[in-house]
Enzyme design. Structure first.
Site, mmCIF file in Angstrom:
data_model
loop_
_atom_site.group_PDB
_atom_site.id
_atom_site.type_symbol
_atom_site.label_atom_id
_atom_site.label_comp_id
_atom_site.label_asym_id
_atom_site.label_seq_id
_atom_site.Cartn_x
_atom_site.Cartn_y
_atom_site.Cartn_z
ATOM 1 N N GLY A 242 54.084 40.600 36.994
ATOM 2 C CA GLY A 242 53.052 40.622 35.953
ATOM 3 C C GLY A 242 52.300 41.941 35.950
ATOM 4 N N ARG A 243 52.081 42.478 37.146
ATOM 5 C CA ARG A 243 51.318 43.739 37.236
ATOM 6 C C ARG A 243 52.092 44.920 36.670
ATOM 7 N NH1 ARG A 243 49.341 41.332 42.920
ATOM 8 N NH2 ARG A 243 47.615 40.146 42.043
ATOM 9 N N TYR A 362 42.086 41.946 35.011
ATOM 10 C CA TYR A 362 42.972 40.779 35.141
ATOM 11 C C TYR A 362 44.278 41.104 35.883
ATOM 12 C CZ TYR A 362 45.008 41.901 30.404
ATOM 13 O OH TYR A 362 45.590 42.457 29.314
ATOM 14 N N GLU A 363 44.941 40.028 36.265
ATOM 15 C CA GLU A 363 46.142 40.074 37.129
ATOM 16 C C GLU A 363 45.879 40.856 38.416
ATOM 17 O OE1 GLU A 363 49.998 39.949 35.508
ATOM 18 O OE2 GLU A 363 49.329 38.962 33.684
ATOM 19 N N GLY A 364 44.658 40.675 38.935
ATOM 20 C CA GLY A 364 44.248 41.345 40.167
ATOM 21 C C GLY A 364 43.443 42.578 39.842
#
Ligand code: CAA
Length: 381
Positions: A242-243, A362-364
């Site tokens: 995802g990142r 988002y996504e970390g």
């Protein structure tokens, strides 16, 4: 090393660019201002195959490589990041999760409709008290033999309303901490699911973001992904990919703002000349171009590692950390180059700046990416 793109990769980039510049760009300001979900655009890009990019053709997808996927996301993000995040969460976190770790039955049941875009995927990991600390899951999934019963709250969920295939992370065995967590495929219309209000976000305003409440939601056992207790590792694996998607999005945002700033600087005159002829502006543009190119190499390297079945968790964290910071700096400078015009909606760059901010969260968050990178490099010592 090969820095050349294949014919197929270039064709996918062109397809994405053509649609994004011709169609997405023309009504993005209205969608953003009024937080309008891009229903028709989602249908249109689904027809281009953009919702089945990481799904095997056996299940109706186009199954392109990650470089192609990243190129498409960059181009979509240059026009409308709300569309890009819907696409990224669907492909990288939901569809790819089922494709990689789902059972044959799960793949046959869900992937064809996800590949066609008929069903959009969402990823339900975050909770009010489990954002960065993702293993602190309070949503419970009680094992009742042939089914689970889910209770709890998820928040900041992209495509919570428009999505119909939820990937839900929940705690089954609290005494086992992260090893008691499971991942499930849940139908968004299951009895007991309700949504909080639409979040009124600073940027990416036309993707739909809500909290999701689970009240005694029954999920059949066959909807669990992988072995009992695999849910946390599953979520971490998905976020690694995802990142890459979010770093590509950040790259597209940066490049989109840069392209506009460059064009503006060649048309706008001050002190008797185009502003690009002032070193103060030319050097800003030079730094923007250099930083975007550096970020692109990191993002494409992470995608290349994934395509070549090599470990890519640290590379995707590095790509996300750098590309999202570049997006923030470049978009801020693009506003500065536009002066007062940059501060109004018509010129797009203020929107790019608002969108860039979310990619650092988002996504970390960037701080989580630093945790991942620092843990990896300390293992190397
Ligand atoms: N792959 C496989 N396993 C992994 C892994 C990975 N990438 N990362 C960790 N694990 C495993 C570890 O090996 C460990 O297993 P063992 O106990 O068997 O050794 C276990 O998972 C626990 O690992 P950690 O001790 O490293 O876990 P932690 O609690 O310290 O958390 C973290 C690690 C990286 C900080 C994690 O909590 C994290 O990623 N946090 C950020 C969450 C996040 O990104 N949320 C985004 C929400 S989704 C979203 O935003 C989508 C959207 O809508 C846009």
């Amino acid at each position: 090393m090969n820095f050349e793109y294949s014919e197929e990769q270039l064709m996918i980039k062109k397809t994405a660019r053509d649609y994004a510049q011709r169609e997405l760009f023309k009504d993005v300001i209205e969608r953003d201002a009024n937080a309008i979900y891009p229903t028709q655009h989602i249908k249109n890009i689904a027809q281009l195959g953009f919702f089945g990019m990481l799904i095997n053709p056996e299940y109706g997808g186009v199954g392109v490589d990650n470089i192609s996927y990243v190129l498409a996301l960059e181009e979509v993000s240059k026009a409308d990041s709300s569309v890009a995040v819907i696409m990224s969460v669907h492909n990288s976190l939901a569809a790819y999760g089922i494709e990689t770790f789902g059972s044959k039955d799960q793949k046959e049941k869900y992937l064809p409709q996800m590949a066609s875009g008929e069903k959009i995927g969402a990823f339900l990991l975050s909770e009010p008290d489990a954002g960065s600390d993702a293993s602190f899951q309070k949503t419970s999934a009680i094992d009742k033999g042939d089914h689970y019963v889910l209770n709890g709250i998820k928040n900041w969920i992209t495509s919570a309303n428009s999505g119909s295939v939820y990937i839900v992370i929940a705690q089954t065995w609290p005494e086992k901490a992260n090893k008691g967590i499971n991942a499930f495929i849940v139908d968004r219309h299951s009895k007991g699911i309700s949504l909080g209000p639409h979040e009124d976000k600073m940027g990416m305003r036309s993707s739909d973001t809500h909290s999701v409440m689970f009240n005694d939601v029954i999920v059949p056992k066959e909807n669990r992904i992988g072995e009992d207790g695999f849910g946390f590792k599953f979520a971490m694996k998905m976020l690694e990919g995802g990142r890459i998607g979010i770093s590509a999005q950040a790259l597209g945002i940066a490049d989109g703002a840069y392209e506009l700033a460059l064009k503006y600087s060649k048309g706008r005159k001050t002190f008797g000349t185009e502003i690009i002829n002032h070193q103060a502006i030319a050097f800003k543009l030079a730094e923007m171009a250099a930083e975007i190119e550096a970020a692109r190499l990191l993002v494409h390297k992470a995608a290349w590692l994934k395509d070549n079945h090599q470990s890519y968790g640290t590379a995707s964290a590095i790509a996300k950390l750098v590309a999202t910071d570049v997006a923030m700096r470049v978009t801020t400078e693009a506003v500065q180059i536009h002066g007062g015009y940059g501060y109004v909606k018509e010129y797009h760059v203020e929107r790019f700046m608002r969108e860039a901010k979310l990619t650092q969260i988002y996504e970390g968050t960037s701080e989580i990416q630093k945790m991942i990178i620092s843990r990896a490099i300390s293992k190397d010592c």
